[in-house]
Design an enzyme around this catalytic site. Structure first.
Site, mmCIF file in Angstrom:
data_model
loop_
_atom_site.group_PDB
_atom_site.id
_atom_site.type_symbol
_atom_site.label_atom_id
_atom_site.label_comp_id
_atom_site.label_asym_id
_atom_site.label_seq_id
_atom_site.Cartn_x
_atom_site.Cartn_y
_atom_site.Cartn_z
ATOM 1 C CE1 TYR A 201 -4.433 -7.837 -1.935
ATOM 2 C CE2 TYR A 201 -4.709 -6.203 -0.192
ATOM 3 C CZ TYR A 201 -5.011 -7.438 -0.742
ATOM 4 O OH TYR A 201 -5.895 -8.250 -0.106
ATOM 5 C CG ASP B 6 -9.542 -12.617 -6.518
ATOM 6 O OD1 ASP B 6 -10.103 -13.315 -5.655
ATOM 7 O OD2 ASP B 6 -9.866 -11.451 -6.785
ATOM 8 C CE1 TYR C 117 -13.927 -9.499 -1.538
ATOM 9 C CE2 TYR C 117 -15.237 -8.016 -0.172
ATOM 10 C CZ TYR C 117 -14.918 -9.291 -0.596
ATOM 11 O OH TYR C 117 -15.591 -10.366 -0.078
#
Ligand SMILES: [Zn+2]
Ligand SMILES: [Zn+2]
Length: 409
Positions: free
Chosen positions: A304, A236, A373
């Protein structure tokens, strides 16, 4: 002289009224007489007939091809000057041609009457022209992935030459060091790229993108006007891409230079994009890599780093409950539901570790299967993601910042 060959020769002379060139004659004997090449075959037939037959065919008035093979050197001159005027650097090429239907028909008819199946005139023409250019340029014909495709239109008196410049592919990995930059060019949603007041007449939603920062120096060095960026997934806008970087392929359209100094190029990119984007391991690539890096198979993973804001404090012991996050049922997130099909997907959390930074702030390191996600894994996305971090803590959690540390396969 072999009777079969002699009879075939006589029949050809009869059909063509003796008007046939060595190429068109030899082509009909490709299975009977050794070459190399149809011209030599034709010459051999002619030599043999000299001794046995008084009716020698005329060479320079071919009723099949109109002596098109005699024009190949001139045609090669035309092609050369076209390529010179375009100022092209290339290492391989392929020749194609467009002939009149009448010419192709005449050649086919002769084969039909002889009841044989041999190479088409078009194939021979492309090959012979290719050979001339190969020896002039010391460059090779490549059937699979030529740098240039040279199309010769021989339907008109004055032949037309069209050059198709095939793309050049580079690949590497990029790190995005700041938030607020999209991966690819994002056209203005009001004017769709034309330029308007809303986008300050840039035609874009964001002044910069990873794509543009990487491609600008590449376009300059390759003397190209356009390129297309293919990333192995995307982060993003508000997410940094750190660690070992994200693989990408850059497709450079119609490059006029192909022999690029990639070390210098990588340095140029990293200098002009300094502090924003960094490219690693830039190297030459090929067309099929474009699809390969895009397919995020279930085997791919990402690591992440997420900083999480909590509505209430949690205990260190509660962090152990994170281990309950393993198989995740994830319905298409609200924030992308306008452009993605609404469905429920199963994704795996391969590893998750938490660290309390301050009473209401948490750092998470998450290794997840491609397509998971993360923001929704943390918030729960109104229970569309099950299980989720908010749920297992019993405390509302929200992802503040997100960084990608590794994109693996
Ligand atoms: Zn001919
Ligand atoms: Zn606009």
């Amino acid at each position: 002289m072999d009777v079969k060959i002699k009879n075939k020769s006589l029949k050809i002379i009869e059909i063509t009224e003796g008007k046939i060139c060595n190429h068109c004659l030899g082509r009909k004997f490709s299975q009977d007489i050794e070459g190399p090449g149809n011209e030599l075959r034709g010459q051999k037939i002619r030599n043999l007939m000299d001794l046995t037959d008084k009716h020698l065919p005329v060479e320079d008035n071919c009723s099949i091809c109109g002596c098109i093979f005699q024009t190949l050197n001139l045609l090669a001159d035309t092609i050369e000057s076209k390529i010179e005027s375009l100022d092209l650097e290339f290492f391989s090429f392929l020749v194609g041609s467009i002939l009149t239907p009448e010419l192709i028909q005449k050649d086919d008819e002769l084969s039909e009457k002889l009841d044989i199946e041999v190479e088409s005139i078009k194939k021979e023409l492309n090959r012979e022209l290719g050979k001339i250019l190969e020896s002039r340029w010391k460059k090779e014909v490549d059937f699979d992935s030529p740098n240039l495709v040279i199309m010769v239109d021989l339907k008109q008196k004055a032949p037309k030459v069209r050059i198709q410049i095939n793309p050049l592919f580079l690949e590497g990995r990029y790190r995005k060091l700041v938030r607020g930059i999209p991966q690819t060019k994002w056209p203005c949603r009001k004017c769709r790229g034309k330029g308007c007041e809303y986008c300050n007449f840039t035609g874009k939603m964001y002044s910069e993108s990873v794509e543009e920062l990487i491609s600008a120096p590449v376009l300059e060095m390759s003397h190209s006007r356009d390129s297309k960026f293919h990333g192995a997934g995307r982060e993003d806008i508000d997410v940094k891409m750190l660690g070992t970087g994200r693989p990408f392929v850059l497709e450079i359209k119609e490059p006029r230079r192909r022999n690029l100094d990639l070390d210098t190029l990588q340095k140029d990119i990293n200098k002009s994009a300094e502090g924003k984007v960094e490219v690693l391991d830039l190297k030459y690539s090929f067309r099929s890599r474009k699809a390969e890096i895009k397919t995020s198979s279930p085997d791919t993973y990402k690591i992440y780093q997420a900083f999480v804001e909590l509505e209430d404090e949690i205990s260190t012991e509660q962090l152990n409950d994170l281990q309950n996050l393993q198989i995740i049922q994830q319905r298409t997130p609200i924030r992308v539901s306008h452009r993605r099909a609404d469905k429920i997907r199963t994704r795996e959390v391969m590893n998750i570790k938490g660290k309390i930074i301050s009473p209401k702030c948490l750092e998470l390191i998450i290794k997840g299967q491609g397509g998971l996600y993360i923001k929704e894994l943390i918030s729960g996305d109104e229970e569309r993601t099950q299980p989720n971090v908010s749920q297992i803590f019993g405390v509302a959690a929200r992802c503040l910042t997100l960084n990608v540390l590794e994109v693996g396969s």
